[in-house]
Design an enzyme around this catalytic site. Structure first.
Site, PDB file in Angstrom:
ATOM      1  N   GLU B  28       0.840  -1.232   0.056  1.00 42.79           N
ATOM      2  CA  GLU B  28      -0.107  -0.057  -0.095  1.00 42.79           C
ATOM      3  C   GLU B  28       0.974   1.220   0.011  1.00 42.79           C
ATOM      4  OE1 GLU B  28      -2.157  -1.016   3.353  1.00 42.79           O
ATOM      5  OE2 GLU B  28      -3.176  -2.558   2.536  1.00 42.79           O
ATOM      6  N   LEU B  57      -5.995  -1.923  -1.159  1.00 41.08           N
ATOM      7  CA  LEU B  57      -5.908  -1.831   0.350  1.00 41.08           C
ATOM      8  C   LEU B  57      -6.530  -3.115   0.908  1.00 41.08           C
ATOM      9  CD1 LEU B  57      -7.280   1.125   2.516  1.00 41.08           C
ATOM     10  CD2 LEU B  57      -6.170  -0.959   3.322  1.00 41.08           C
ATOM     11  N   ALA B  58      -5.686  -4.103   0.774  1.00 44.26           N
ATOM     12  CA  ALA B  58      -6.134  -5.427   1.466  1.00 44.26           C
ATOM     13  C   ALA B  58      -4.686  -6.479   1.764  1.00 44.26           C
ATOM     14  CB  ALA B  58      -6.880  -6.321   0.463  1.00 44.26           C
ATOM     15  N   GLU B  59      -4.432  -6.556   2.957  1.00 46.71           N
ATOM     16  CA  GLU B  59      -3.299  -7.195   3.528  1.00 46.71           C
ATOM     17  C   GLU B  59      -3.219  -8.726   2.776  1.00 46.71           C
ATOM     18  OE1 GLU B  59      -4.832  -5.033   4.970  1.00 46.71           O
ATOM     19  OE2 GLU B  59      -3.463  -3.299   5.131  1.00 46.71           O
ATOM     20  N   GLN B  81       1.972  -1.780   5.935  1.00 48.28           N
ATOM     21  CA  GLN B  81       2.203  -0.561   6.147  1.00 48.28           C
ATOM     22  C   GLN B  81       2.492  -0.079   7.686  1.00 48.28           C
ATOM     23  OE1 GLN B  81      -0.907   2.807   5.303  1.00 48.28           O
ATOM     24  NE2 GLN B  81       0.475   2.888   3.692  1.00 48.28           N
ATOM     25  N   HIS B 128      -0.641   1.307  15.609  1.00 45.79           N
ATOM     26  CA  HIS B 128       0.659   1.758  14.966  1.00 45.79           C
ATOM     27  C   HIS B 128       2.005   1.508  15.776  1.00 45.79           C
ATOM     28  CE1 HIS B 128      -2.545   3.862  12.748  1.00 45.79           C
ATOM     29  NE2 HIS B 128      -1.377   4.203  11.619  1.00 45.79           N
TER      30      HIS B 128
HETATM   31  C1  LIG Z   1      -6.105  -2.743   7.775  1.00 52.88           C
HETATM   32  C2  LIG Z   1      -5.276  -1.711   7.615  1.00 52.88           C
HETATM   33  N1  LIG Z   1      -4.478  -1.473   6.635  1.00 52.88           N
HETATM   34  C3  LIG Z   1      -3.916  -0.129   6.290  1.00 52.88           C
HETATM   35  C4  LIG Z   1      -3.930   0.865   7.127  1.00 52.88           C
HETATM   36  C5  LIG Z   1      -3.181   2.250   6.798  1.00 52.88           C
HETATM   37  N2  LIG Z   1      -4.263   3.323   6.142  1.00 52.88           N
HETATM   38  C6  LIG Z   1      -4.784   4.098   7.220  1.00 52.88           C
HETATM   39  S1  LIG Z   1      -5.768   5.094   6.213  1.00 52.88           S
HETATM   40  C7  LIG Z   1      -5.547   4.272   4.889  1.00 52.88           C
HETATM   41  C8  LIG Z   1      -6.432   4.683   3.739  1.00 52.88           C
HETATM   42  C9  LIG Z   1      -7.764   4.643   3.657  1.00 52.88           C
HETATM   43  O1  LIG Z   1      -8.282   4.811   2.551  1.00 52.88           O
HETATM   44  P1  LIG Z   1      -9.964   5.265   2.407  1.00 52.88           P
HETATM   45  O2  LIG Z   1     -10.704   3.769   2.917  1.00 52.88           O
HETATM   46  O3  LIG Z   1     -10.384   5.692   1.192  1.00 52.88           O
HETATM   47  O4  LIG Z   1     -10.532   6.334   3.428  1.00 52.88           O
HETATM   48  P2  LIG Z   1      -9.989   7.719   3.748  1.00 52.88           P
HETATM   49  O5  LIG Z   1      -8.538   7.840   4.338  1.00 52.88           O
HETATM   50  O6  LIG Z   1      -9.835   8.142   2.169  1.00 52.88           O
HETATM   51  O7  LIG Z   1     -10.911   8.331   4.430  1.00 52.88           O
HETATM   52  C10 LIG Z   1      -4.457   3.437   4.813  1.00 52.88           C
HETATM   53  C11 LIG Z   1      -3.998   2.249   3.700  1.00 52.88           C
HETATM   54  C12 LIG Z   1      -5.149   0.554   8.184  1.00 52.88           C
HETATM   55  N3  LIG Z   1      -5.348   1.737   8.933  1.00 52.88           N
HETATM   56  N4  LIG Z   1      -5.635  -0.597   8.515  1.00 52.88           N
END
Ligand SMILES: Cc1ncc(C[n+]2csc(CCOP(=O)(O)OP(=O)(O)O)c2C)c(N)n1
Ligand SMILES: Cc1ncc(C[n+]2csc(CCOP(=O)(O)OP(=O)(O)O)c2C)c(N)n1
Ligand SMILES: [Mg+2]
Ligand SMILES: [Mg+2]
Lengths: 367, 323, 367, 323
Positions: B28, B57-59, B81, B128
């Site tokens: 990601e 976005l999918a581990e 991440q 985190h």
């Molecule tokens: C399971 C997981 N993987 C990665 C992350 C790191 N992360 C935080 S916000 C984000 C992006 C989220 O995008 P979206 O769903 O479009 O929401 P937005 O932030 O745009 O409101 C990521 C990858 C996380 N919080 N949880």
């Protein structure tokens, strides 16, 4: 040849996205999404958006001043959040992500409570049962299953209660979102999935997140209606959510809504958006500002005059100021509280570890 | 020159991709953004979208598809991440990444590296700052690595990418900005060996990743007490260099294992149990464990009261000497 | 208003499911799914199905006789498996579940190799690279991600190679299936997802698994074409898969196929289906037997006579018999092999543990 | 009367549902089928589809939705069909089920029980014989339980459903058919306490779940050697009854911890490290660990060579006495 149930045609989202206020703030009513709003509702929507923006601005400032570790701004998504949250009844619930300050304010959650998560005072600081607003969820999409389960429970219990499950465009890629959509549909749970498609998941644009015609089309595969609205149009966001919420309330099961909007700020205060998007793109969306558009409409309807605007600005300032002091004046959390809430019945070793920490604290005081 | 852990890791990825075009970097925000910690900075620019690319976005999807890519013949280096977002991939890691070679009677080998920025101390929000290394150390079929210095950041990452077995590579995120005077590329001690970072006689401190530096500070501070502490950097949790650990304790008679993770059922328990089994008669005190409390990682303002620090480590040395 | 890409209409599956042989074995060709098969192909399809059924029967017998710990029968799914596998080119790959004996046979995998998993001799006993047939996957839906990754890799490498990813109706509920569909679509990987909808996930009927109009409709939400065929019609299973495979081969990206069929046997030999399904339902599907139907067609076309049938039966018996002896005569696996394949570079403690096991083995021999 | 572990568990679920209508039972095939091991047999028939129901095939969905149901006020008891299929739910368990109460500063309590048939010895195919208890013991915020007898199967499951904290309930599947002469309902020793199943003086064997019975058999066989072994049933891994374990070792001077899981970084390491910290001067030998090898669970025909048995346990006693 027997017809398919549910009828796929009934699940396909409208195209283009539902818009009740055009880009110039002109009202274009739709027979499919009638507005059941009175003047005071319009004013309330406006007020909520203005306050949300003010609080958001204040939060960013607090972060810059080192009062918050990080903050995820909702700038540009005020209409999407306020419109959807306003469509709920008092007994309904919201299961938010971490970018839901606007929705939180509509539900009457103290904004400083939300900020304490970002400040790192506590992991959260509001009682979900007071405002029917669950804890912010950081692990992407995980909250959609809690929302589904809560809605399933309300269904089992025969309660008149609808759950609004908030997620982002990126979140729709997670397995948990899929399982939540599927459980909600199979059990016909009173759950409305509300995707704020703000075009990005941090740096990843929607085009790299999904190949679907639109996010709303994902609904088809679960047998629930897909809906799509202009997320920068508070009236469309309200009316579309309202329809889905009332369907759920009436036993019609879940829906999936895509609110098309844009994240005007960085992903969080830690992010550098210049690495992945252009000033032109930003300018394009700035021109579609949700509050400015609604303001034009309000003025046109004679629902907003300078006094009123001044009054609301004052209130917003006051709320922002109170939030600021609640953060800056917040006490340092008590280290001993770390052991307080993990278990109702903590294991025996907690006693030893509490003592050890107590000793460390006394020791460091001596120095 | 002064190189940070972050630079060392970024350079290691760069050099590995330059050396072997089967090496892919995915995850990601690893592309245009260069990762939230910039560890993959400029890799896409340099090697193109086919060698370094963003995923949805999918581990589980990231690790599961990397397994398929490795079956095909690539060497995927994937980024989780943050520590707290590795859990969705747990099934793919334990049921397939770790087991595939054994299940296939050796016909399928999966040279996948999973990079995980881990641990606390940076004032982050919840999820985190986790230290999940004990979970992975308990899984047969994968290797578990955690560098404590920039030089090892480079060298162990290169070796991890080269080794044909799957590797979970834990990057101590609070040490990303730790500097060391080195020239890259650099080759450090062999993969699978622990290193004595500081020779001593009073007792042995053992750590890996972020706590190596903290143990070195503790050892310096201990001099005021007249204690001469030995510090061992474990470097690889699996394989584990038991002989080096045991030999040290046979000399000092005392050992304290240190990690950020909660102590209960943590990796320190394995180190303590193993050393005790092999150095029983040499021990003047039980192997003591220093770590976080047995609670979820706390809010940022409290992490200093959760994380092991010099004082907590020296308290343990004190207790050890009191036996 | 700009059109949606991809066009949702182009993704919706055909209704009713594609059928080229009606229930009476009458050929009903379709312009959308032309058959590119010669007489020897028809014979090969028939032969594969007969052998698959024989092998399956033999496997169940072996389990009853205590030679296998458990076995998952494909009875009733011969057409769905053989038709799909036959649509692949030699360089293509199959990533199976645990119920893919028919597909394995088409790919030339030695059936006894598959049975060793169920016997517990070894965890698998075939080299995936020899037959381009991956290991059976037991954790539901996990293999769909390996298939997607393999197809992505082929794409990156510019190889002419298509991957057939097999899964069940229940598997579509897992997060992994969702992530696999999404990755494949986003990266336009040459991957065809082939869902054998045999109506049940152990005891759970499709109606409790999803609320979608059909499983094929799930494709819409990923922007890939959804296809649906009569899985008891080997020609429809072949032609529909063939179309999807050729689309993927031509760079057209992934597809999702639902083959509508029925599991005639228990979920596995350990299952008791009388607890969750009726004899009537079973009888209904028995009347739609895929082999009987194809036989009628073959006879009608003069492609099958008694000699040929006898010949194929003989061959099937022989294969079954060989498999039986390969299982019953299989050596007891060597315990020391447990340490052999876990790592290319095993940790030092393996040496100690090998020794310890060796000592245990010697010790038990002495007794 | 003679009651099997399976009957005891089924009755416990029945009685808990009868006693409290907030108790729900959900999972894969728990309804009409009654679960693949029939532990939920007849519950749907007796309490209806709203109290006991099948879910779609998705473990994260099962645990995640159960969290929502618990937030609402229900007490979900979910079944993971097998140990090896618990992993997809790992994120929901660690990031939410375990942390929710702490995250919410005590406002949200999640009385969820996750039942997991675990362990080997039944000749199953791969992924059906795992012993993942160490993962869960390392997670703060949940309790981890594993009964070794039918009586405890009933009593500990009832208590687990009653306790307001989330519980991971490990059912030793190879002991489902183990019989005990008891009358149900039965109340055994308090939740959180270990029990001395057999008093002895030579050394202490410690186990939980499936290995309790094996240790009892070892203790009997040991009599021929003239050894009088004490056997402790740990019962709850978290909370852990350290005092009972330590007190025993202080008497016998020797301890052997036994579990099916691989030894490396297994829960036995925690028991060994903990006991050594607290009974150091009483130990005549290091606490020894007996378990599976550090490899993935093998094919059925080899499991007898992987699993700890009487001989492997007695070898360890021998080694302990040789110190
Ligand atoms: C399971 C997981 N993987 C990665 C992350 C790191 N992360 C935080 S916000 C984000 C992006 C989220 O995008 P979206 O769903 O479009 O929401 P937005 O932030 O745009 O409101 C990521 C990858 C996380 N919080 N949880
Ligand atoms: C992750 C996971 N959860 C649960 C199981 C137990 N299980 C084995 S087969 C099965 C049903 C699968 O149904 P379906 O996908 O329709 O395939 P079919 O068996 O019908 O061919 C289940 C629940 C499993 N193997 N893996
Ligand atoms: Mg977004
Ligand atoms: Mg099925």
């Amino acid at each position: 040849m027997d017809a398919l149930v549910p009828d796929p045609a009934s699940l396909l989202p409208p195209h283009p996205p539902v818009q009740l206020l055009d880009d110039h703030g002109e009202l274009r009513e739709s027979p499919d999404f009638p507005l059941d709003l009175k003047d005071e509702d319009f004013r309330a929507l406006y007020r909520h958006m203005v306050i949300a923006r003010r609080v958001d601005k204040q939060a960013i400032a607090l972060q810059r001043q080192g009062q918050l570790g990080v903050y995820a701004s909702l700038l540009g998504q005020e209409a999407a959040q306020v419109g959807a949250a306003y469509a709920l009844a008092p007994q309904d619930w919201i299961f938010p992500s971490y970018r839901e300050m606007g929705a939180a304010l509509v539900r009457g959650v103290d904004p400083s409570a939300i900020l304490h998560l970002f400040r790192g005072t506590w992991l959260s600081n509001h009682d979900p049962y007071e405002s029917n607003f669950a804890l912010l969820a950081i692990p992407i999409a995980t909250q959609t299953l809690h929302a589904t389960g809560y809605a399933m429970a309300a269904g089992l219990d025969g309660r008149d209660l609808v759950v609004l499950s908030c997620l982002g465009d990126g979140a729709t890629s997670e397995g948990d979102a899929h399982e939540a959509f599927n459980f909600a549909a199979v059990f016909q749970a009173p759950c409305v999935f509300y995707v704020q498609n703000n075009q990005y998941a941090i740096s990843v644009p929607l085009s790299k997140q999904t190949h679907a015609p639109t996010i709303a089309h994902k609904a088809v595969g679960y047998g629930m209606p897909g809906l799509r609205c202009d997320g920068n149009d508070v009236l469309a966001s309200y009316a579309v959510t309202r329809q889905a919420v009332e369907r759920a309330r009436g036993g019609g099961g879940p829906s999936l809504i895509e609110a098309v909007t844009y994240r005007m700020e960085a992903h969080t205060t830690a992010d550098d958006p210049t690495r992945y998007r252009t000033p032109e793109e930003l300018a394009e969306w700035k021109a579609r500002d949700p509050i400015a558009r609604f303001e034009t409409f309000m003025e046109g309807q004679g629902l907003l005059d300078d006094d009123m605007r001044a009054e609301i600005d004052e209130e917003a300032k006051a709320i922002g100021a109170r939030m600021r002091s609640q953060i800056t004046d917040a006490p340092h959390p008590d280290p001993m509280e770390m052991f307080e809430h993990v278990y109702v019945e903590p294991p025996g070793r907690y006693a030893e570890q509490r003592e050890q920490l107590r000793a460390e604290l006394d020791g460091s005081e001596e120095q | 020159m002064a190189v940070t852990m972050a630079q060392a890791l970024n350079t290691a990825l760069h050099d590995a991709m330059a050396a072997d075009d089967r090496v892919l970097v995915l995850g990601e925000d690893v592309g245009a953004l260069g990762g939230v910690f910039r560890i993959t900075d400029k890799l896409q620019e340099r090697f193109g979208e086919k060698r370094c690319f963003d995923t949805p976005l999918a581990e589980s999807g990231i690790v599961g598809s990397a397994i398929g890519m490795a079956m095909y013949g690539f060497k995927p280096v994937v980024e989780m991440q943050f520590d707290g977002f590795t859990y969705p991939a747990f099934e793919q890691i334990i049921s397939h990444l770790a087991k595939m070679r054994n299940r296939s009677r050796g016909t399928v080998t999966l040279p996948v590296v999973i990079r995980i920025p881990y641990g606390g101390g940076i004032g982050a929000v919840e999820h985190h700052s986790e230290s999940p290394e004990a979970f992975f150390a308990h899984i047969a079929g994968i290797k578990v690595v955690s560098p404590g210095t920039p030089a090892d950041g480079y060298s162990l990452l290169r070796r991890s990418i080269e080794t044909p077995d799957p590797v979970i590579f834990f990057e101590p995120k609070r040490r990303y900005w730790l500097k060391e005077e080195i020239d890259l590329p650099i080759e450090t001690e062999p993969f699978g060996t622990a290193v004595i970072r500081r020779a001593g006689t009073t007792a042995t401190l053992m750590a890996y990743g972020p706590m190596v530096r903290t143990c070195m500070e503790a050892a310096e501070a201990a001099e005021d007490e007249g204690w001469d502490l030995e510090v061992i950097d474990v470097r690889t949790l699996n394989p584990l260099d038991t002989p080096t650990l045991v030999e040290s304790v046979q000399r000092t008679g005392r050992a304290i294992v240190v990690h950020e993770a909660q102590v209960f059922a943590g990796f320190g328990a394995e180190l303590a149990a193993r050393i005790t089994e092999r150095a029983f008669y040499h021990l003047e005190a039980p192997v003591l464990r220093v770590g976080g409390w047995d609670i979820p990682y706390p809010a940022a303002k409290l992490e200093e009261f959760f994380l092991p620090d010099v004082d907590r480590i020296l308290d343990a040395v004190d207790r050890s000497l009191a036996f």
